[in-house]
Design a protein around this motif. Structure first.
Motif, PDB file in Angstrom:
ATOM      1  N   LEU A   1      -1.887 -36.716 -24.865  1.00 41.48           N
ATOM      2  CA  LEU A   1      -0.934 -37.823 -24.670  1.00 41.48           C
ATOM      3  C   LEU A   1      -1.539 -38.995 -23.903  1.00 41.48           C
ATOM      4  CD1 LEU A   1       2.358 -35.914 -23.660  1.00 41.48           C
ATOM      5  CD2 LEU A   1       1.596 -36.594 -25.944  1.00 41.48           C
ATOM      6  N   LEU A   2      -2.827 -39.022 -23.748  1.00 42.26           N
ATOM      7  CA  LEU A   2      -3.459 -40.007 -22.874  1.00 42.26           C
ATOM      8  C   LEU A   2      -3.124 -41.444 -23.260  1.00 42.26           C
ATOM      9  CD1 LEU A   2      -5.213 -39.476 -20.394  1.00 42.26           C
ATOM     10  CD2 LEU A   2      -7.234 -39.933 -21.798  1.00 42.26           C
TER      11      LEU A   2
ATOM     12  N   ARG B   1      -9.819 -15.140 -18.289  1.00 44.15           N
ATOM     13  CA  ARG B   1      -9.882 -16.520 -17.817  1.00 44.15           C
ATOM     14  C   ARG B   1      -9.589 -17.495 -18.947  1.00 44.15           C
ATOM     15  NH1 ARG B   1     -14.424 -20.066 -17.973  1.00 44.15           N
ATOM     16  NH2 ARG B   1     -14.250 -21.785 -16.491  1.00 44.15           N
ATOM     17  N   TYR B   2      -8.759 -18.497 -18.674  1.00 44.59           N
ATOM     18  CA  TYR B   2      -8.543 -19.583 -19.625  1.00 44.59           C
ATOM     19  C   TYR B   2      -9.690 -20.588 -19.482  1.00 44.59           C
ATOM     20  CZ  TYR B   2      -3.757 -17.877 -20.264  1.00 44.59           C
ATOM     21  OH  TYR B   2      -2.658 -17.101 -20.552  1.00 44.59           O
ATOM     22  N   THR B   3     -10.400 -20.821 -20.559  1.00 45.60           N
ATOM     23  CA  THR B   3     -11.555 -21.728 -20.513  1.00 45.60           C
ATOM     24  C   THR B   3     -11.152 -23.192 -20.649  1.00 45.60           C
ATOM     25  OG1 THR B   3     -11.872 -21.391 -22.888  1.00 45.60           O
ATOM     26  CG2 THR B   3     -13.135 -19.985 -21.392  1.00 45.60           C
ATOM     27  N   GLY B   4      -9.947 -23.418 -21.130  1.00 42.41           N
ATOM     28  CA  GLY B   4      -9.465 -24.780 -21.271  1.00 42.41           C
ATOM     29  C   GLY B   4      -7.962 -24.829 -21.140  1.00 42.41           C
ATOM     30  N   VAL B   5      -7.442 -25.990 -20.763  1.00 40.31           N
ATOM     31  CA  VAL B   5      -6.000 -26.129 -20.606  1.00 40.31           C
ATOM     32  C   VAL B   5      -5.565 -27.492 -21.139  1.00 40.31           C
ATOM     33  CG1 VAL B   5      -6.314 -26.883 -18.199  1.00 40.31           C
ATOM     34  CG2 VAL B   5      -4.086 -26.089 -18.961  1.00 40.31           C
ATOM     35  N   ILE B   6      -4.528 -27.479 -21.958  1.00 35.07           N
ATOM     36  CA  ILE B   6      -3.969 -28.694 -22.544  1.00 35.07           C
ATOM     37  C   ILE B   6      -2.889 -29.221 -21.599  1.00 35.07           C
ATOM     38  CG2 ILE B   6      -2.762 -29.651 -24.537  1.00 35.07           C
ATOM     39  CD1 ILE B   6      -3.932 -27.276 -26.158  1.00 35.07           C
ATOM     40  N   VAL B   7      -2.981 -30.505 -21.263  1.00 35.64           N
ATOM     41  CA  VAL B   7      -2.123 -31.090 -20.233  1.00 35.64           C
ATOM     42  C   VAL B   7      -1.460 -32.361 -20.768  1.00 35.64           C
ATOM     43  CG1 VAL B   7      -2.022 -31.849 -17.831  1.00 35.64           C
ATOM     44  CG2 VAL B   7      -3.798 -30.249 -18.536  1.00 35.64           C
ATOM     45  N   GLY B   8      -0.205 -32.589 -20.385  1.00 37.03           N
ATOM     46  CA  GLY B   8       0.541 -33.743 -20.890  1.00 37.03           C
ATOM     47  C   GLY B   8       0.483 -34.963 -20.002  1.00 37.03           C
ATOM     48  N   VAL B   9      -0.697 -35.326 -19.503  1.00 41.18           N
ATOM     49  CA  VAL B   9      -0.786 -36.533 -18.664  1.00 41.18           C
ATOM     50  C   VAL B   9      -1.012 -37.763 -19.533  1.00 41.18           C
ATOM     51  CG1 VAL B   9      -1.711 -35.186 -16.747  1.00 41.18           C
ATOM     52  CG2 VAL B   9      -3.289 -36.405 -18.242  1.00 41.18           C
ATOM     53  N   ARG B  10      -0.568 -38.917 -19.003  1.00 39.18           N
ATOM     54  CA  ARG B  10      -0.736 -40.191 -19.679  1.00 39.18           C
ATOM     55  C   ARG B  10      -1.545 -41.134 -18.805  1.00 39.18           C
ATOM     56  NH1 ARG B  10       4.651 -40.535 -18.962  1.00 39.18           N
ATOM     57  NH2 ARG B  10       4.275 -42.687 -18.350  1.00 39.18           N
ATOM     58  N   ALA B  11      -2.336 -41.995 -19.426  1.00 42.68           N
ATOM     59  CA  ALA B  11      -3.182 -42.918 -18.669  1.00 42.68           C
ATOM     60  C   ALA B  11      -2.367 -43.923 -17.874  1.00 42.68           C
ATOM     61  CB  ALA B  11      -4.133 -43.649 -19.620  1.00 42.68           C
TER      62      ALA B  11
END
Length: 293
Positions: A202-203, A143-153
């Motif tokens: 990238l928030l 299981r991946y416990t965390g995931v890095i995501v490229g979303v912006r506010a």
């Protein structure tokens, strides 16, 4: 340092903190400009090597050029490239393009549910064999416990409510009202066992920042973002039945930057061409509470 230097330094710091603090993390790569900038920053953060698996959720309705671009770059940069899917829904054609469900239900099935089960290791994952360029079953089901995501506010409303380190429950569900405070770039990275973490380097970036950085760094991106001669281009990429191009004659990065600065798209949401956003009441909060990217 100019503004882009500061954004870059902050994002590199967040990536390194995430890698140091969380045992088994991955990075989502949607193949769009934002997640490709995120990938570029990861290469900078770890001196040309990306020690984090790249995960893509394949709905089987992506624009073909997106998949070609994904695999070409994965081979070129020697990435640990993994994809997941909702195999049952695809095989049974239980999708919006097949006319069996509405757009929101389709997104929940092909994206949200597929993402959850891929991250948890409950569903099959497929990893690229860098020797052959072909995908084979991934034998690692951890299981991946965390995931890095490229979303912006600034991208759309629900994303502006995110934290840099955003906790989810074991089912990846997001409680918008229960977010840790983040003052003066002090980030909470100590969470209860079983918490799933979304990390957003990238928030604080804007659409203009992304394009200026792509221009400065000469980052390779898919040609779908540029006018190919018909006066249209994609501003945001997704599944082809639910994503429409915008009217634009920008044929290169400089022209896109000028377009953003001149105000042509200043008051038009970046995801205005994504039909599922409209079906979700004009935003993505319903979908994102259930685990959508």
């Amino acid at each position: 340092m100019d503004h882009l230097d500061k954004l870059e330094a902050q994002s590199v710091y967040i990536l390194r903190e995430a890698y140091r603090e969380f045992k088994n993390i991955c990075m989502l790569w949607s193949i769009g400009k934002d997640s490709t900038v995120l990938l570029w920053l990861a290469r900078k953060a770890f001196f040309g090597h990306v020690p984090i698996p790249l995960v893509h959720i394949d709905t089987h309705y992506k624009i073909p050029e997106m998949i070609e671009y994904r695999d070409e770059l994965a081979l070129k940069w020697k990435l640990t490239m993994i994809y997941g899917e909702n195999k049952q829904a695809i095989q049974e054609k239980n999708t919006f393009p097949e006319g069996k469900v509405d757009r929101i239900t389709c997104c929940q099935s092909l994206k949200s549910e597929a993402l959850k089960k891929t991250l948890s290791g409950e569903w099959d994952r497929y990893i690229m064999d860098l020797n052959t360029g072909k995908y084979i079953p991934d034998t690692n089901c951890e299981r991946y416990t965390g995931v890095i995501v490229g979303v912006r506010a600034d991208e759309e409303g629900s994303r502006s409510k995110e934290r840099t380190f955003s906790p989810r429950d074991k089912e990846n569900d997001w409680d918008v009202g229960d977010q840790p405070p983040e003052f003066w770039n002090q980030y909470k990275t100590d969470f209860a066992p079983g918490t799933h973490i979304r990390i957003h380097p990238l928030l604080d970036w804007t659409e203009l920042n992304i394009w200026e950085y792509i221009d400065r760094e000469n980052i390779p991106i898919t040609s779908l973002y540029f006018d190919q001669g018909d006066g249209k281009r994609y501003r945001s990429l997704g599944c082809y039945p639910c994503t429409t191009p915008v009217e634009s004659t920008s044929k290169n990065i400089s022209e896109i930057i000028h377009e953003l600065k001149s105000g042509k798209f200043a008051h038009i949401a970046e995801r205005s061409g994504r039909a599922q956003d409209k079906d979700d009441g004009g935003g993505l909060e319903t979908l994102r509470k259930g685990g959508y990217m």
